[in-house]
Design a protein around this motif. Structure first.
Motif, PDB file in Angstrom:
ATOM      1  N   HIS A   1       0.832  -1.209   0.000  1.00 52.04           N
ATOM      2  CA  HIS A   1       0.000   0.000   0.000  1.00 52.04           C
ATOM      3  C   HIS A   1       0.871   1.265   0.000  1.00 52.04           C
ATOM      4  CE1 HIS A   1      -3.432  -2.541   0.640  1.00 52.04           C
ATOM      5  NE2 HIS A   1      -3.000  -2.954   1.828  1.00 52.04           N
ATOM      6  N   GLY A   2       2.053   1.187   0.620  1.00 57.00           N
ATOM      7  CA  GLY A   2       2.949   2.338   0.631  1.00 57.00           C
ATOM      8  C   GLY A   2       3.456   2.676  -0.751  1.00 57.00           C
ATOM      9  N   ASP A   3       3.773   1.649  -1.549  1.00 59.26           N
ATOM     10  CA  ASP A   3       4.182   1.878  -2.936  1.00 59.26           C
ATOM     11  C   ASP A   3       3.060   2.490  -3.752  1.00 59.26           C
ATOM     12  OD1 ASP A   3       6.754   1.007  -2.642  1.00 59.26           O
ATOM     13  OD2 ASP A   3       6.501  -0.888  -3.718  1.00 59.26           O
ATOM     14  N   VAL A   4       1.830   2.028  -3.512  1.00 65.72           N
ATOM     15  CA  VAL A   4       0.684   2.552  -4.249  1.00 65.72           C
ATOM     16  C   VAL A   4       0.510   4.036  -3.951  1.00 65.72           C
ATOM     17  CG1 VAL A   4      -1.821   2.435  -4.558  1.00 65.72           C
ATOM     18  CG2 VAL A   4      -0.471   0.326  -4.391  1.00 65.72           C
ATOM     19  N   TYR A   5       0.710   4.421  -2.677  1.00 62.63           N
ATOM     20  CA  TYR A   5       0.621   5.840  -2.330  1.00 62.63           C
ATOM     21  C   TYR A   5       1.666   6.644  -3.103  1.00 62.63           C
ATOM     22  CZ  TYR A   5       0.769  10.195   0.315  1.00 62.63           C
ATOM     23  OH  TYR A   5       0.743  11.526   0.660  1.00 62.63           O
ATOM     24  N   SER A   6       2.903   6.177  -3.097  1.00 67.23           N
ATOM     25  CA  SER A   6       3.975   6.883  -3.816  1.00 67.23           C
ATOM     26  C   SER A   6       3.640   6.998  -5.297  1.00 67.23           C
ATOM     27  CB  SER A   6       5.307   6.160  -3.633  1.00 67.23           C
ATOM     28  OG  SER A   6       5.662   6.075  -2.268  1.00 67.23           O
ATOM     29  N   TYR A   7       3.065   5.916  -5.847  1.00 67.62           N
ATOM     30  CA  TYR A   7       2.687   5.937  -7.260  1.00 67.62           C
ATOM     31  C   TYR A   7       1.593   6.975  -7.514  1.00 67.62           C
ATOM     32  CZ  TYR A   7       0.838   4.582 -11.779  1.00 67.62           C
ATOM     33  OH  TYR A   7       0.414   4.620 -13.080  1.00 67.62           O
ATOM     34  N   GLY A   8       0.614   7.050  -6.613  1.00 67.79           N
ATOM     35  CA  GLY A   8      -0.454   8.035  -6.780  1.00 67.79           C
ATOM     36  C   GLY A   8       0.080   9.448  -6.808  1.00 67.79           C
ATOM     37  N   ILE A   9       1.022   9.769  -5.915  1.00 69.44           N
ATOM     38  CA  ILE A   9       1.630  11.106  -5.895  1.00 69.44           C
ATOM     39  C   ILE A   9       2.415  11.342  -7.176  1.00 69.44           C
ATOM     40  CG2 ILE A   9       3.292  12.587  -4.714  1.00 69.44           C
ATOM     41  CD1 ILE A   9       0.633  12.229  -3.242  1.00 69.44           C
ATOM     42  N   LEU A  10       3.160  10.323  -7.616  1.00 64.21           N
ATOM     43  CA  LEU A  10       3.918  10.446  -8.862  1.00 64.21           C
ATOM     44  C   LEU A  10       2.982  10.707 -10.045  1.00 64.21           C
ATOM     45  CD1 LEU A  10       6.838   8.162  -9.984  1.00 64.21           C
ATOM     46  CD2 LEU A  10       4.965   8.595 -11.538  1.00 64.21           C
ATOM     47  N   LEU A  11       1.859  10.002 -10.093  1.00 68.72           N
ATOM     48  CA  LEU A  11       0.905  10.178 -11.181  1.00 68.72           C
ATOM     49  C   LEU A  11       0.314  11.587 -11.173  1.00 68.72           C
ATOM     50  CD1 LEU A  11      -0.524   8.776 -13.541  1.00 68.72           C
ATOM     51  CD2 LEU A  11      -2.318   8.064 -11.941  1.00 68.72           C
TER      52      LEU A  11
ATOM     53  N   SER B   1      -3.674   7.712  -3.630  1.00 65.35           N
ATOM     54  CA  SER B   1      -2.974   8.470  -2.580  1.00 65.35           C
ATOM     55  C   SER B   1      -3.873   8.886  -1.425  1.00 65.35           C
ATOM     56  CB  SER B   1      -2.316   9.711  -3.194  1.00 65.35           C
ATOM     57  OG  SER B   1      -3.270  10.532  -3.858  1.00 65.35           O
ATOM     58  N   VAL B   2      -4.975   8.169  -1.219  1.00 62.78           N
ATOM     59  CA  VAL B   2      -5.832   8.457  -0.068  1.00 62.78           C
ATOM     60  C   VAL B   2      -5.088   8.097   1.212  1.00 62.78           C
ATOM     61  CG1 VAL B   2      -7.990   8.163  -1.337  1.00 62.78           C
ATOM     62  CG2 VAL B   2      -6.932   6.191  -0.220  1.00 62.78           C
ATOM     63  N   HIS B   3      -5.550   8.645   2.322  1.00 65.35           N
ATOM     64  CA  HIS B   3      -4.825   8.507   3.594  1.00 65.35           C
ATOM     65  C   HIS B   3      -4.841   7.069   4.120  1.00 65.35           C
ATOM     66  CE1 HIS B   3      -3.004  10.156   7.244  1.00 65.35           C
ATOM     67  NE2 HIS B   3      -3.758   9.306   7.923  1.00 65.35           N
ATOM     68  N   MET B   4      -5.978   6.401   4.049  1.00 64.45           N
ATOM     69  CA  MET B   4      -6.099   5.052   4.600  1.00 64.45           C
ATOM     70  C   MET B   4      -5.488   4.032   3.630  1.00 64.45           C
ATOM     71  SD  MET B   4      -7.356   5.515   7.512  1.00 64.45           S
ATOM     72  CE  MET B   4      -7.651   3.802   7.931  1.00 64.45           C
ATOM     73  N   PRO B   5      -4.513   3.267   4.062  1.00 67.30           N
ATOM     74  CA  PRO B   5      -3.802   2.337   3.169  1.00 67.30           C
ATOM     75  C   PRO B   5      -4.714   1.358   2.438  1.00 67.30           C
ATOM     76  CG  PRO B   5      -2.638   2.542   5.255  1.00 67.30           C
ATOM     77  CD  PRO B   5      -3.947   3.245   5.429  1.00 67.30           C
TER      78      PRO B   5
END
Length: 462
Positions: free
Chosen positions: A333-343, A425-429
């Motif tokens: 889930h942490g990688d997905v967050y980073s990806y969302g910010i990158l996108l 990139s929502v707050h909840m993983p």
């Protein structure tokens, strides 16, 4: 007699115009290689030390193709075709304006001291047949990366990452990258050619990794190229259009999907950001830098796992998942967050660490507040300027029974990309979008963008 008089008149007119023709040709010649001259002068301006005085001949008063050292020009068009500055004892930065030398066929900068990030402009030299930039380096956080050429079994350009072993994280980084890269195989992950752990001539420990060399640099350089340009108007604009960004986003998501779901043990990258995405010459994206990568525990298939202190930084500020700051364990889930910010950064052209994001403001909320009506206002202006790059080549999309405005299509794709970035990139993983679904959704957006797929609500039958 009349024919003779006509010949005399024609000859007289020619003799009157001949000086003017000579003047015109003479004045047009400098303009033909003006781009080359300005690009080379920009190259010279980045050099801080020229011990042998090689570049002293590069000035406004001398002839570019006849008097400038290290320069080879074509006979017919008088454009620069070769730049050979091997072992010239030059010290400085490799100017990105070198990419404007459109006729350049050979580039030899071996045995100098260029300390810079790899200029993506080199990848735009479409006529380049021979490139030798070995034994130059640029500084990184955990070491230096050198450009080199391997002759066996075939000649290839490589990037050699030499770790700075005085850094506390260097040894862990080396072990982690070796453990991950020796096993993974995917077209969107950088390929490790070999690793070296030995003792140098001074008796010091030496560790290095040898990778494939990516000519087009990294994604961060492309997204924020405007901030790295030299003073004055650029001769060549380098940027990514919407279709290129969607393809790159698909490549990155595909790499994460492989690491998270299709390798026999889930792998978390832990430091996904634009500078860790390299681009090949065909703009295929490859995720790199697995120095913080972690194997998730799997009792059914034991694999060496690299352990980090509980207070260690799991990523880069701006891209770190918020739960990591509260001590949560590493997860996909942490990688997905980073990806969302990158996108979202690819969409807006704005870094998550921009000065505009203070207090409770961040890139996620910035885009969320603009959905859906104001997305066009926050997008990188480049994405709204190059509609021709998204023009359909599929005859089915141009049928009379389909009425779908191209501008509307692009705007809807931008909204869809924004929604995906926000959902990742929502707050909840556990509320974040699954990376496999991200790949599927982005492929649909690409199809709509290229006209190979038309949303049902826009299909009008006869």
């Amino acid at each position: 007699m009349e024919s003779s008089c006509m010949d005399v008149r024609i000859w007289s007119v020619f003799m009157l115009l001949f000086p003017l023709m000579i003047i015109t040709l003479a004045s047009s010649y400098p303009r033909e290689n003006e781009v080359d001259r300005l690009s080379l002068l920009a190259f010279k301006s980045e050099i801080v030390s020229d011990a042998l005085g090689i570049l002293s001949s590069w000035n406004d008063t001398s002839n570019l193709c006849g008097e400038w050292q290290g320069i080879t020009c074509g006979r017919r068009h008088q454009r620069v075709t070769g730049l050979d500055l091997q072992s010239s004892q030059l010290n400085g930065t490799l100017s990105s304006r070198i990419g404007n030398l459109s006729f350049l066929r050979t580039l030899n900068l071996r045995n100098n001291s260029f300390a810079a990030t790899i200029p993506q402009a080199i990848g735009r030299l479409s006529r380049l047949q021979r490139l030798d930039i070995g034994d130059n380096s640029f500084q990184g956080i955990s070491g230096s990366v050198y450009w080199g050429v391997l002759d066996q079994p075939e000649e290839r350009i490589v990037a050699v990452k030499v770790l700075n072993l005085q850094s506390s994280r260097a040894s862990r980084s080396f072990i982690s990258e070796c453990e991950v890269l020796k096993n993974i195989r995917h077209r969107n992950l950088v390929r490790l050619l070999t690793a070296c752990s030995s003792i140098d001539f001074q008796g010091n420990e030496f560790k290095a990794l040898v990778f494939e060399f990516m000519l087009d640099g990294n994604l961060d350089e492309w997204l924020h190229y405007s901030s790295q340009r030299v003073v004055g108007p650029p001769i060549v604009e380098l940027h990514l259009n919407l279709l290129q960004r969607v393809n790159i986003a698909i490549d990155i998501a595909s790499a994460l999907d492989y690491l998270h779901n299709h390798f026999h043990v889930p792998i978390v990258h832990c430091d996904l950001k634009p500078s860790n995405v390299l681009l090949e010459k065909d703009m295929t994206a490859r995720v790199c830098d697995f120095g913080l990568a972690t194997f998730l525990p799997d009792t059914s298939c034991p694999v060496p796992s690299v352990q980090y202190p509980s207070n260690s930084m799991r990523g880069t500020v701006g891209y770190i998942a918020p739960e990591y700051g509260m001590g949560s364990a590493v997860s996909t889930h942490g990688d997905v967050y980073s990806y969302g910010i990158l996108l979202l950064e690819m969409l807006t052209g704005t870094r998550p660490t921009d000065d505009m994001f203070r207090d409770d403001k961040n890139l996620h909320n910035f885009v969320l507040m603009a959905l859906p009506e104001r997305v066009k206002e926050i997008c990188d202006p480049v994405l709204l300027q190059e509609k021709e790059n998204c023009t359909s080549t599929n005859p089915a999309s141009n049928r009379n029974d389909v009425q779908y405005d191209e501008t509307q299509r692009i705007e809807e794709c931008l909204v869809s990309i924004a929604r995906i970035g926000v959902a990742c990139s929502v707050h909840m993983p556990k509320a974040r979008m699954e990376i496999g679904k991200v790949v599927a959704e982005l492929r649909v957006i690409r199809d709509v963008l290229t006209g190979t797929r038309i949303p049902k609500e826009h299909m009008i039958t006869a």
